[in-house]
Motif scaffolding. Sequence first.
Motif, PDB file in Angstrom:
ATOM      1  N   TYR A 124       1.550   6.681   5.105  1.00 18.82           N
ATOM      2  CA  TYR A 124       1.394   7.219   6.470  1.00 18.82           C
ATOM      3  C   TYR A 124       2.748   7.657   7.048  1.00 18.82           C
ATOM      4  CZ  TYR A 124      -3.122   4.560   6.582  1.00 18.82           C
ATOM      5  OH  TYR A 124      -4.362   4.021   6.330  1.00 18.82           O
ATOM      6  N   ASN A 177      -5.944  -2.518   3.839  1.00 18.89           N
ATOM      7  CA  ASN A 177      -4.978  -2.716   2.761  1.00 18.89           C
ATOM      8  C   ASN A 177      -3.625  -2.897   3.449  1.00 18.89           C
ATOM      9  OD1 ASN A 177      -3.362  -2.523   0.506  1.00 18.89           O
ATOM     10  ND2 ASN A 177      -3.795  -0.372   0.084  1.00 18.89           N
ATOM     11  N   VAL A 207     -11.339   3.965   3.435  1.00 16.70           N
ATOM     12  CA  VAL A 207     -11.576   4.118   1.987  1.00 16.70           C
ATOM     13  C   VAL A 207     -12.268   2.903   1.364  1.00 16.70           C
ATOM     14  CG1 VAL A 207      -9.694   5.789   1.669  1.00 16.70           C
ATOM     15  CG2 VAL A 207      -9.248   3.371   1.262  1.00 16.70           C
ATOM     16  N   TYR A 208     -12.129   1.710   1.976  1.00 14.63           N
ATOM     17  CA  TYR A 208     -12.799   0.509   1.421  1.00 14.63           C
ATOM     18  C   TYR A 208     -14.102   0.203   2.164  1.00 14.63           C
ATOM     19  CZ  TYR A 208      -8.212   0.101  -0.686  1.00 14.63           C
ATOM     20  OH  TYR A 208      -7.064   0.383  -1.383  1.00 14.63           O
ATOM     21  N   SER A 236     -12.953   7.823   0.207  1.00 15.29           N
ATOM     22  CA  SER A 236     -12.393   8.057  -1.125  1.00 15.29           C
ATOM     23  C   SER A 236     -13.421   7.741  -2.209  1.00 15.29           C
ATOM     24  CB  SER A 236     -11.176   7.147  -1.317  1.00 15.29           C
ATOM     25  OG  SER A 236     -10.802   7.046  -2.678  1.00 15.29           O
TER      26      SER A 236
HETATM   27  N1  PMP Z   1      -5.741   4.720   2.107  1.00 13.67           N
HETATM   28  C1  PMP Z   1      -5.676   3.451   1.682  1.00 13.67           C
HETATM   29  C2  PMP Z   1      -5.722   2.348   2.674  1.00 13.67           C
HETATM   30  C3  PMP Z   1      -5.559   3.160   0.318  1.00 13.67           C
HETATM   31  O1  PMP Z   1      -5.459   1.894  -0.088  1.00 13.67           O
HETATM   32  C4  PMP Z   1      -5.529   4.216  -0.600  1.00 13.67           C
HETATM   33  C5  PMP Z   1      -5.403   3.825  -2.043  1.00 13.67           C
HETATM   34  N2  PMP Z   1      -5.214   4.683  -2.950  1.00 13.67           N
HETATM   35  C6  PMP Z   1      -5.608   5.546  -0.120  1.00 13.67           C
HETATM   36  C7  PMP Z   1      -5.713   5.750   1.242  1.00 13.67           C
HETATM   37  C8  PMP Z   1      -5.573   6.733  -1.014  1.00 13.67           C
HETATM   38  O2  PMP Z   1      -6.787   6.924  -1.663  1.00 13.67           O
HETATM   39  P1  PMP Z   1      -7.007   8.025  -2.812  1.00 13.67           P
HETATM   40  O3  PMP Z   1      -6.698   7.373  -4.105  1.00 13.67           O
HETATM   41  O4  PMP Z   1      -8.434   8.434  -2.661  1.00 13.67           O
HETATM   42  O5  PMP Z   1      -6.056   9.155  -2.517  1.00 13.67           O
END
Ligand code: PMP
Length: 410
Positions: A124, A177, A207-208, A236
Amino acid sequence: PADKLIGHDKNVWMEFTALARDYKAVNLGQGFPDLLPAHFVSEALGRVAASKNFAVNQYTRSQGHPRLVSVLGKLYTILMKREIDPLSEILITGGAYESLFCAFQSFLNPGDEVIIIEPFFDCYVPQISFAGGVPKFVPIRAKENATSTKDWVLDKEELESAFNENTRAIIFNTPHNPTGKVFSLEELQLIADLCIKYNVLCISDEVYEWLVYDGAEHIRIATLPGMWERTVTIGSAGKTFSVTGWKLGWSIAPKELIKNIQTVQAQVTYTLATPTQEALAEAFEHELPLLGTEKSYFKELGSMLQQKRDLMAKLLREVGFKPTIPEGGYFMMADTSDIDVNFDEYDKSDDPQDYKFVRWLTKEKGIAAIPPSAFYSSQHKHHGSKYIRFCFIKEDSTLQKGAKKLKEWK
Ligand code: PMP
Ligand code: GLN
């Protein structure tokens, strides 16, 4: 390099995934499953590869493969509790990473402030800086003797004090995360009230979204009153179907927001791989009618991971770590305070304690993990440095192998 790159040339993944590989460590670090994907997911990709339809190997629609956005539209119409238009309210991107990148590029002017709830997924900050934005950090804090992420909380006054007339956006992630926190309705309502009061855009990294335990509920902030029109929800495929190497993600938002993100995306990747989009569409088509039933893959994945979470917590406790039990996601923060290792002898760098701990753990004990201070701003790294982050979406045999190494060390 351009000035904006200065200070961003290193990241935690580059060092610690290489270290895990070089030392052939049991990898409980970077978040990826070492399990095979579900049959219906692999079979879908196999069918696409064998297809006699030439078009599945050629460029597809820039904003997203029609079959994929169509099924996502149906799914998110249920999840968002409103009709989602697949053609104007969904954008397919190169993983969640590209959704994040394009969102920051499309909404930030130089000097715009973005509130980041920390700890935060590390990309970020560079992504906001590349777009000319200025990050402002608000921590979730662990209460004394916290044993579950329910004890990691957001302070109302602290959050409100970060909002001002320069605030353009807020970004946060639930399930979270690296902690595994699942934001409560009260916390989401607090964020929502402030976004509305200060007219701020909300970027919600979900994403989770399918990974919640012990009956915890994942609430989408876009479903709260007054929030749909100002929220970009990011998902994701990698996390949804345990295929992180597929690198497909999506943004869901009203047309007026999506079209700006798309203006950027159309100049970055323009369009994503067609075969994986076609296979992903099939996987969602398989899952959609099973949603909420015992046969649902999302449900099976959740119960499998809850067992792995409990196994990992038990194994970590046995060797003296104090794990914080996550309500969601597939990571666990383990407090290392009671473990007596003299890193200063071992690692003379100025890096935080957790960096030294993980280097030692990987090189000397053959177990790879991730130092969570990487998910904090420079002024708050001390909040993270007494922990290390372990990933538990691993074969039980991998977890047992890790446990054996931990026991040998004790
Ligand atoms: N956001 C978070 C909180 C993640 O843990 C991740 C892990 N890869 C991503 C975004 C990125 O996801 P992607 O692999 O789909 O780009
Ligand atoms: N999201 C994953 C993690 O947190 C992987 C991120 C990456 O490799 N850049 O471990």
